[in-house]
Design an enzyme around this catalytic site. Sequence first.
Site, PDB file in Angstrom:
ATOM      1  N   GLY A 353       2.091   9.850   8.697  1.00  0.00           N
ATOM      2  CA  GLY A 353       2.060   9.108   7.321  1.00  0.00           C
ATOM      3  C   GLY A 353       3.488   8.484   6.834  1.00  0.00           C
ATOM      4  N   LYS A 354       3.480   7.272   6.331  1.00  0.00           N
ATOM      5  CA  LYS A 354       4.642   7.073   5.987  1.00  0.00           C
ATOM      6  C   LYS A 354       3.949   6.030   4.513  1.00  0.00           C
ATOM      7  CE  LYS A 354       8.266   3.931   6.482  1.00  0.00           C
ATOM      8  NZ  LYS A 354       8.740   2.820   7.164  1.00  0.00           N
ATOM      9  N   ASP A 470      -3.099  10.917  -9.782  1.00  0.00           N
ATOM     10  CA  ASP A 470      -3.797   9.749  -9.093  1.00  0.00           C
ATOM     11  C   ASP A 470      -4.325  10.281  -7.335  1.00  0.00           C
ATOM     12  OD1 ASP A 470      -3.099   7.571  -8.106  1.00  0.00           O
ATOM     13  OD2 ASP A 470      -1.056   8.383  -7.051  1.00  0.00           O
TER      14      ASP A 470
END
Length: 673
Positions: A353-354, A470
């Site tokens: 992922g990025k 988050d």
Amino acid sequence: MAIQRLHLILVIFFNHLIFLSSQQEAAGFIYNGFLKAQPDLHLDGSAKILSPDGLLQLTNASTQQMGHAFIKQPFDSSEKNFSFSTHFVCALVPKPGAEGGHGIAFVLSSSLDFTNADPTQYLGLSNISTNGSPSYQLLAVELDTAKSAEFDDIDKNHVGIDINSLRSIESASASYYSNTKGKNQSMKLLSGEPLQVWVDYERTLLNVTVAPLRIQKPDHPLLSRSINLTQIFPDQKLFFGFSAATGSLVSYQYILGWSFSRSKELLQRLNLSKLPQIPHPRAKQKQTSPLLVVLSVLLSLIVLAILGGVHLHRRKKYAEVREAWEKDYGPHRFSYKSLYKATRGFDQDGRLGKGGFGEVYRGNLPHIGDIAVKRVCHNGKQGMKQFVAEVVTMGSLKHRNLVPLLGYCRRKGELLLVSEYMSNGSLDRYLFHRDKPSLSWPQRFVILKDIASALSYLHTGANQVVLHRDIKASNVMLDSDFNGRLGDFGMARFEDYGDSLPATAAIGTMGYMAPELTLMGTSTRTDVYAFGAFMLEVTCGRRPLDNKIPAEKRHLIKWVCDCWRSGSLLDAVDIRLGHEYSEEEIYMVLKLGLLCTNVAAESRPTMEQVVQYINKNLPLPNFSPDSPGIGVYIPVLLGAASTSRSSLEPSASPPSPHNSMFVTHTITYGDGR
């Protein structure tokens, strides 16, 4: 009477002598080495017997040489059914640096005079004028290691039968019949190794058989030809021996042992263990020229410079930032080299992922297994010690629904965080991406329980209160059994602690952020708000804030409350679930989500209470869609700040009584939204 008796005794004595003589002739001779054979042999040319083990050398690898070794006593072939059998071991040894030489011949000749013979391809037996002449009486079995066009040789590794000429009447490439494999096996004559040769002549049939040293005599000969010796040798006098020669092509030619008999049955076996050893000459070392020495030194210096450059490059490639205070956290620190190798050089094929602040790569470490490594850029010069301390502290958190943080690495301008790899990736891919199958309601319900349990542990079960700040589907990981694991709780305070930040800065993602964030800062109640939005997200299959859909449905919290108010709460359920769910559980989860997202922070339940509600150990409080603070969406005003901040951004507000420790671990496989 006495005279007659004496005559009878003399007749019997002479008959006995004749019988013994015939028996000795039938027995023949045997030489396991030739030291004792010197009186019986006629040697000429370069042939000689080498001491101390009696090796018979025919040529010494000099050019234009020939050598002969024959039994001095001739044999009479006039008797009816004349026959003989012989077995000898020879060796053709190449001279180092030379291409090879001519071969050896086993010879039957009417004469011992070879003074007119020529070396080279004539093998020391004839010359250009005598070769093929009827007066030239000989029979030879040649082991030829040079191909001569003059004699129509088939190759430069063959065995041939010659009569009065070096042009063979019968020839074949050197090979032997394997009794075990039942087929011919090729062999090299000029190998430097001993080889065996059998020549049998009986009733005009000549058989030639060859084999390597330790091989038993093959059942089938290599060559077989009918030959009348009386026609070749009209004088019926035969000399047996060997001939070899060199020309411009040179090699060493040796005879190690020789057994001969007039009878095949009486042929004595050579004792292979007593045969002399073959000398193997070594190539002479050429004197190294000064120019070659200089070039070698220069080449060595160039190689050393290259190796030094490679070493410096590797040191720079794997260089890390290490300070004295990190000794206390040594067990939690990974070397950059180990992480580089574990991820195959951070290969893009292994990227999971990025996000805006880094990329996540899959890797594998010995004794640990599969890992996920997040590379995050940093320019911080202050607060790193406190940050690393929090990373290590997060690594000590133990709960089955947290993604385990294994450690960290600091290198130049980046930080690497290492956590356990979750094989099924992030939850949001199963909710919003078509490349993954939809999760069933029982699976989603278990995941909600798992994350509720993890948050309750962070808020009340750890030594210090830990705030996630988050919570969303992309930060929930799924293990191999699709259990929920809370991750991405690590970079909320990555920026330098010493930086001055605006009081209105907020942490989180729009739609999950409690309205009091800009005024009161983060607390356990803001985590509860985000979890409430997450519950609605998982149940409804859509994000809390979606600007691509109509305004009346854009805000998930408000839309779910409107559905409840209109008596159609089930309309909010993800259509991909169909009707495969428990209505009781759906009602409970949606209402609990609305309760957790109450705009009044004090009206929200704690995570301990949420766990009791979701596990049905405590009934939900009595409230309606029209209760104060329920279903109200108030956008968080960020001022100059971005409208959607990543969880990697720094905290703006001072710690509240609830947030005695900020979260310091982040590993996400999602798209970093």
